[in-house]
Design a protein around this motif. Sequence first.
Motif, PDB file in Angstrom:
ATOM      1  N   GLU A   1       0.850  -1.191   0.000  1.00  0.00           N
ATOM      2  CA  GLU A   1       0.000   0.000   0.000  1.00  0.00           C
ATOM      3  C   GLU A   1       0.890   1.248   0.000  1.00  0.00           C
ATOM      4  N   PRO A   2       1.143   1.835  -1.169  1.00  0.00           N
ATOM      5  CA  PRO A   2       2.052   2.989  -1.244  1.00  0.00           C
ATOM      6  C   PRO A   2       1.703   4.121  -0.277  1.00  0.00           C
ATOM      7  N   SER A   3       0.443   4.327   0.000  1.00  0.00           N
ATOM      8  CA  SER A   3       0.043   5.424   0.882  1.00  0.00           C
ATOM      9  C   SER A   3       0.396   5.144   2.351  1.00  0.00           C
ATOM     10  N   LEU A   4       0.758   3.919   2.676  1.00  0.00           N
ATOM     11  CA  LEU A   4       1.036   3.544   4.062  1.00  0.00           C
ATOM     12  C   LEU A   4       2.523   3.326   4.348  1.00  0.00           C
ATOM     13  N   ILE A   5       3.385   3.559   3.384  1.00  0.00           N
ATOM     14  CA  ILE A   5       4.805   3.254   3.537  1.00  0.00           C
ATOM     15  C   ILE A   5       5.413   3.902   4.785  1.00  0.00           C
ATOM     16  N   GLY A   6       4.960   5.088   5.156  1.00  0.00           N
ATOM     17  CA  GLY A   6       5.467   5.759   6.345  1.00  0.00           C
ATOM     18  C   GLY A   6       5.265   4.951   7.619  1.00  0.00           C
ATOM     19  N   GLU A   7       4.286   4.049   7.620  1.00  0.00           N
ATOM     20  CA  GLU A   7       4.010   3.218   8.797  1.00  0.00           C
ATOM     21  C   GLU A   7       5.145   2.225   9.069  1.00  0.00           C
ATOM     22  N   LEU A   8       5.946   1.942   8.043  1.00  0.00           N
ATOM     23  CA  LEU A   8       7.061   1.015   8.243  1.00  0.00           C
ATOM     24  C   LEU A   8       8.053   1.550   9.267  1.00  0.00           C
ATOM     25  N   GLN A   9       8.164   2.864   9.364  1.00  0.00           N
ATOM     26  CA  GLN A   9       9.067   3.470  10.348  1.00  0.00           C
ATOM     27  C   GLN A   9       8.541   3.293  11.774  1.00  0.00           C
ATOM     28  N   LEU A  10       7.240   3.046  11.911  1.00  0.00           N
ATOM     29  CA  LEU A  10       6.619   2.939  13.232  1.00  0.00           C
ATOM     30  C   LEU A  10       6.391   1.498  13.690  1.00  0.00           C
ATOM     31  N   ILE A  11       6.466   0.563  12.767  1.00  0.00           N
ATOM     32  CA  ILE A  11       6.042  -0.808  13.091  1.00  0.00           C
ATOM     33  C   ILE A  11       6.899  -1.462  14.174  1.00  0.00           C
ATOM     34  N   ASP A  12       8.175  -1.140  14.230  1.00  0.00           N
ATOM     35  CA  ASP A  12       9.011  -1.784  15.243  1.00  0.00           C
ATOM     36  C   ASP A  12       8.727  -1.283  16.651  1.00  0.00           C
ATOM     37  N   GLU A  13       8.074  -0.132  16.778  1.00  0.00           N
ATOM     38  CA  GLU A  13       7.673   0.342  18.102  1.00  0.00           C
ATOM     39  C   GLU A  13       6.187   0.093  18.374  1.00  0.00           C
ATOM     40  N   ALA A  14       5.532  -0.624  17.464  1.00  0.00           N
ATOM     41  CA  ALA A  14       4.107  -0.927  17.625  1.00  0.00           C
ATOM     42  C   ALA A  14       3.909  -1.957  18.728  1.00  0.00           C
ATOM     43  N   TYR A  15       2.742  -1.915  19.344  1.00  0.00           N
ATOM     44  CA  TYR A  15       2.390  -2.817  20.439  1.00  0.00           C
ATOM     45  C   TYR A  15       1.764  -4.099  19.905  1.00  0.00           C
ATOM     46  N   ILE A  16       2.620  -4.957  19.390  1.00  0.00           N
ATOM     47  CA  ILE A  16       2.177  -6.251  18.859  1.00  0.00           C
ATOM     48  C   ILE A  16       2.889  -7.320  19.650  1.00  0.00           C
TER      49      ILE A  16
END
Length: 89
Positions: free
Chosen positions: A74-89
């Motif tokens: 999803e090109p519009s969501l690429i910025g989320e890749l910078q946040l995924i490692d700090e996500a609460y999963i």
Amino acid sequence: MPTWTKEQSDAINFDHNNIIVSAGAGSGKTAVLTARVIRKLKEGMHINELLILTFTNAAAFEMKERIRKAIKKEPSLIGELQLIDEAYI
């Protein structure tokens, strides 16, 4: 795009409350939760604003990797890749 059952579609699209997805092995829980997360991200949430709980660390790793892979599509969501490692999963 997968064909979802009514229950799976409900889990993906239900809003205004938390959900629990409980089903047997191989039933599509991870795929459903990944689709729900991607929908939330498309609506403007950020991955590090969500809490996604699993029963094991291995399941959490699998969930994070599936979400990462879906974000990359999803090109519009690429910025989320910078946040995924700090996500609460």
